[in-house]
Design a protein around this motif. Structure first.
Motif, PDB file in Angstrom:
ATOM      1  N   PRO A  34      45.026  41.431  41.706  1.00 42.38           N
ATOM      2  CA  PRO A  34      44.173  40.778  40.710  1.00 42.38           C
ATOM      3  C   PRO A  34      44.659  41.007  39.278  1.00 42.38           C
ATOM      4  O   PRO A  34      45.403  41.953  38.999  1.00 42.38           O
ATOM      5  CB  PRO A  34      42.814  41.440  40.928  1.00 42.38           C
ATOM      6  CG  PRO A  34      43.166  42.815  41.424  1.00 42.38           C
ATOM      7  CD  PRO A  34      44.389  42.621  42.291  1.00 42.38           C
ATOM      8  N   ASP A  35      44.212  40.146  38.374  1.00 43.69           N
ATOM      9  CA  ASP A  35      44.520  40.291  36.952  1.00 43.69           C
ATOM     10  C   ASP A  35      43.611  41.329  36.300  1.00 43.69           C
ATOM     11  O   ASP A  35      44.004  42.029  35.372  1.00 43.69           O
ATOM     12  CB  ASP A  35      44.342  38.946  36.232  1.00 43.69           C
ATOM     13  CG  ASP A  35      45.159  37.847  36.871  1.00 43.69           C
ATOM     14  OD1 ASP A  35      46.389  37.933  36.805  1.00 43.69           O
ATOM     15  OD2 ASP A  35      44.565  36.914  37.448  1.00 43.69           O
ATOM     16  N   ILE A  36      42.363  41.391  36.774  1.00 43.32           N
ATOM     17  CA  ILE A  36      41.346  42.281  36.223  1.00 43.32           C
ATOM     18  C   ILE A  36      40.842  43.170  37.352  1.00 43.32           C
ATOM     19  O   ILE A  36      40.478  42.679  38.423  1.00 43.32           O
ATOM     20  CB  ILE A  36      40.178  41.485  35.617  1.00 43.32           C
ATOM     21  CG1 ILE A  36      40.683  40.559  34.504  1.00 43.32           C
ATOM     22  CG2 ILE A  36      39.092  42.418  35.083  1.00 43.32           C
ATOM     23  CD1 ILE A  36      39.665  39.506  34.075  1.00 43.32           C
ATOM     24  N   VAL A  37      40.834  44.486  37.120  1.00 41.73           N
ATOM     25  CA  VAL A  37      40.360  45.439  38.130  1.00 41.73           C
ATOM     26  C   VAL A  37      39.150  46.175  37.565  1.00 41.73           C
ATOM     27  O   VAL A  37      39.239  46.802  36.507  1.00 41.73           O
ATOM     28  CB  VAL A  37      41.458  46.444  38.522  1.00 41.73           C
ATOM     29  CG1 VAL A  37      40.941  47.398  39.593  1.00 41.73           C
ATOM     30  CG2 VAL A  37      42.702  45.717  39.020  1.00 41.73           C
ATOM     31  N   LEU A  76      35.898  34.730  27.782  1.00 40.60           N
ATOM     32  CA  LEU A  76      37.151  34.068  27.460  1.00 40.60           C
ATOM     33  C   LEU A  76      38.330  34.883  27.970  1.00 40.60           C
ATOM     34  O   LEU A  76      38.292  36.119  27.965  1.00 40.60           O
ATOM     35  CB  LEU A  76      37.286  33.880  25.950  1.00 40.60           C
ATOM     36  CG  LEU A  76      36.155  33.151  25.221  1.00 40.60           C
ATOM     37  CD1 LEU A  76      36.420  33.124  23.728  1.00 40.60           C
ATOM     38  CD2 LEU A  76      35.969  31.744  25.761  1.00 40.60           C
ATOM     39  N   LEU A  77      39.364  34.195  28.398  1.00 42.34           N
ATOM     40  CA  LEU A  77      40.632  34.822  28.752  1.00 42.34           C
ATOM     41  C   LEU A  77      41.714  34.105  27.957  1.00 42.34           C
ATOM     42  O   LEU A  77      41.892  32.886  28.090  1.00 42.34           O
ATOM     43  CB  LEU A  77      40.899  34.710  30.255  1.00 42.34           C
ATOM     44  CG  LEU A  77      42.017  35.597  30.804  1.00 42.34           C
ATOM     45  CD1 LEU A  77      41.666  37.074  30.639  1.00 42.34           C
ATOM     46  CD2 LEU A  77      42.284  35.283  32.269  1.00 42.34           C
ATOM     47  N   LEU A  82      30.588  39.078  34.557  1.00 43.17           N
ATOM     48  CA  LEU A  82      32.037  38.954  34.454  1.00 43.17           C
ATOM     49  C   LEU A  82      32.636  38.482  35.771  1.00 43.17           C
ATOM     50  O   LEU A  82      33.574  37.670  35.792  1.00 43.17           O
ATOM     51  CB  LEU A  82      32.650  40.294  34.038  1.00 43.17           C
ATOM     52  CG  LEU A  82      34.175  40.397  34.083  1.00 43.17           C
ATOM     53  CD1 LEU A  82      34.826  39.353  33.169  1.00 43.17           C
ATOM     54  CD2 LEU A  82      34.620  41.806  33.680  1.00 43.17           C
ATOM     55  N   MET A  83      32.109  38.962  36.892  1.00 42.80           N
ATOM     56  CA  MET A  83      32.641  38.597  38.207  1.00 42.80           C
ATOM     57  C   MET A  83      32.104  37.262  38.707  1.00 42.80           C
ATOM     58  O   MET A  83      32.417  36.847  39.818  1.00 42.80           O
ATOM     59  CB  MET A  83      32.334  39.708  39.218  1.00 42.80           C
ATOM     60  CG  MET A  83      33.087  40.990  38.963  1.00 42.80           C
ATOM     61  SD  MET A  83      32.835  42.217  40.277  1.00 42.80           S
ATOM     62  CE  MET A  83      31.103  42.627  40.046  1.00 42.80           C
ATOM     63  N   ASN A  84      31.253  36.625  37.914  1.00 44.32           N
ATOM     64  CA  ASN A  84      30.691  35.317  38.268  1.00 44.32           C
ATOM     65  C   ASN A  84      29.737  35.401  39.449  1.00 44.32           C
ATOM     66  O   ASN A  84      29.560  34.437  40.198  1.00 44.32           O
ATOM     67  CB  ASN A  84      31.803  34.303  38.565  1.00 44.32           C
ATOM     68  CG  ASN A  84      31.344  32.865  38.399  1.00 44.32           C
ATOM     69  OD1 ASN A  84      30.463  32.576  37.576  1.00 44.32           O
ATOM     70  ND2 ASN A  84      31.925  31.958  39.151  1.00 44.32           N
ATOM     71  N   VAL A  85      29.099  36.570  39.623  1.00 45.64           N
ATOM     72  CA  VAL A  85      28.066  36.704  40.652  1.00 45.64           C
ATOM     73  C   VAL A  85      26.855  35.864  40.264  1.00 45.64           C
ATOM     74  O   VAL A  85      26.238  35.204  41.101  1.00 45.64           O
ATOM     75  CB  VAL A  85      27.675  38.184  40.838  1.00 45.64           C
ATOM     76  CG1 VAL A  85      26.509  38.326  41.809  1.00 45.64           C
ATOM     77  CG2 VAL A  85      28.876  38.988  41.324  1.00 45.64           C
ATOM     78  N   ASP A 116      38.868  30.889  33.914  1.00 42.07           N
ATOM     79  CA  ASP A 116      38.950  30.016  35.080  1.00 42.07           C
ATOM     80  C   ASP A 116      39.007  30.913  36.316  1.00 42.07           C
ATOM     81  O   ASP A 116      40.038  31.530  36.612  1.00 42.07           O
ATOM     82  CB  ASP A 116      40.199  29.129  34.988  1.00 42.07           C
ATOM     83  CG  ASP A 116      40.289  28.124  36.119  1.00 42.07           C
ATOM     84  OD1 ASP A 116      39.580  28.305  37.135  1.00 42.07           O
ATOM     85  OD2 ASP A 116      41.072  27.158  36.000  1.00 42.07           O
ATOM     86  N   TYR A 117      37.901  30.979  37.057  1.00 46.17           N
ATOM     87  CA  TYR A 117      37.837  31.882  38.197  1.00 46.17           C
ATOM     88  C   TYR A 117      38.694  31.412  39.365  1.00 46.17           C
ATOM     89  O   TYR A 117      38.934  32.175  40.302  1.00 46.17           O
ATOM     90  CB  TYR A 117      36.381  32.062  38.638  1.00 46.17           C
ATOM     91  CG  TYR A 117      35.588  32.899  37.658  1.00 46.17           C
ATOM     92  CD1 TYR A 117      35.717  34.285  37.635  1.00 46.17           C
ATOM     93  CD2 TYR A 117      34.728  32.305  36.739  1.00 46.17           C
ATOM     94  CE1 TYR A 117      35.004  35.063  36.744  1.00 46.17           C
ATOM     95  CE2 TYR A 117      34.005  33.063  35.836  1.00 46.17           C
ATOM     96  CZ  TYR A 117      34.152  34.443  35.841  1.00 46.17           C
ATOM     97  OH  TYR A 117      33.446  35.208  34.934  1.00 46.17           O
TER      98      TYR A 117
END
Length: 296
Positions: A148-151, A60-61, A48-51, A67-68
């Motif tokens: 942030p939008d997501i925590v 999806l958002l 999810l964090m694009n690691v 879009d990171y």
């Protein structure tokens, strides 16, 4: 804002860690991601964090691939990742800048959060001079200072004293009121029950249970009664092995058939003096154990 993880799969060598993980979260809500060690929670969060990417599946958002560059994500890790010998305020500003803030905006946000978490007096100190609980509060600032939008909160209450835990609870509620998406990962089920509208339980890389927590608890209720009575010993003898004393001092009567619960309630109240009787509703811990005791 609606976040969707769809059919995420991930292999490390020959080991398949995720086997089609899907979950949803919406603005202003908290989702509890639960599972035993090795179930796939950390891998899911890192994707999810694009690691690193998933082997297949999508994130999806609002119905579009995330879009990171435009979506802010804050992460409070279970293991602290700050610099122990660096000045606290300096490194908080540095991390906020890494998240795209200008230096002036980062400094203003950091100072505001230091004040909010009662940590302003420590701003010029080195991190390793703080207690474990105060280090956790500093780590939290890195997760939220850039708005942030997501925590994502991984064991957020670890090491906190009761006063600091209450302060963190207030912060989480504020973030939810601001429309943030909160993802909780914790083994402290009482906090999950307090904050999370939805849960998803991972076992062996699969989601084995998901949905609204209140509805899940209601669905799993009904196979036992909770009774408080001055005549509990007599009730125990009558039910001959189907009644046992719970940790809170109440009596738990297992029903042979959940459909008999109201008939059994009438029987108990007619035969004995009863202070309380109700249908047993399992705790999240009870449900978690039920779905993960046999790790896949």
């Amino acid at each position: 804002m609606k976040l969707e993880l769809r059919e995420l799969c991930k292999n490390f060598g020959t080991h398949q860690v995720l086997k089609g993980v899907s979950l949803k979260a919406e603005s202003g809500t908290a989702v509890g991601l639960l599972g035993r060690n090795g179930a796939g929670k950390t891998t899911t969060l890192r994707i999810l964090m694009n690691v690193f990417p998933a082997d297949s599946g999508e994130i999806l958002l609002d119905g579009k691939p995330i879009d990171y560059q435009k979506t802010g994500i804050g992460y409070l890790p279970e293991e602290r990742g700050l610099y122990p010998k660096k000045i606290i305020r300096d490194q908080l500003i540095y991390f906020a800048e890494l998240k795209g803030m200008s230096r002036s905006d980062a400094a203003a946000a950091v100072d505001r959060w230091l004040e909010r978490l009662d940590m302003k007096e420590y701003s010029g100190k080195k991190l390793d001079s703080l207690s474990k609980g105060n280090q956790q509060k500093i780590q939290l600032i890195t997760a939220v200072a850039h708005d942030p939008d997501i925590v994502i909160l991984d064991e957020p209450f670890s090491g906190l004293d009761p006063v600091s835990a209450e302060l963190l609870k207030e912060v989480v509620r504020e973030e939810m009121r601001l429309g943030k998406i909160i993802l909780f990962s914790s083994h402290q089920m009482n906090y999950i029950e307090e904050f999370c509208n939805e849960i998803a339980i991972l076992n062996g890389g699969n989601i084995v249970l998901e949905g609204n927590l209140r509805e899940i608890r209601h669905r799993h209720a009904g196979n036992a009664l909770v009774v408080r009575s001055p005549e509990q010993e007599e009730i125990c003898r009558y039910y001959n092995g189907r009644a046992s004393l719970a940790e809170d001092g109440s009596l738990r009567i297992t029903l042979a058939d959940p459909r008999d619960r109201y008939r059994e309630m009438r029987l108990v109240t007619e035969k004995w003096a009863v202070d309380e009787i109700r249908v047993f509703e399992p705790s999240l811990n009870d449900i978690f154990v039920q779905y993960t005791k046999n790790q896949i």
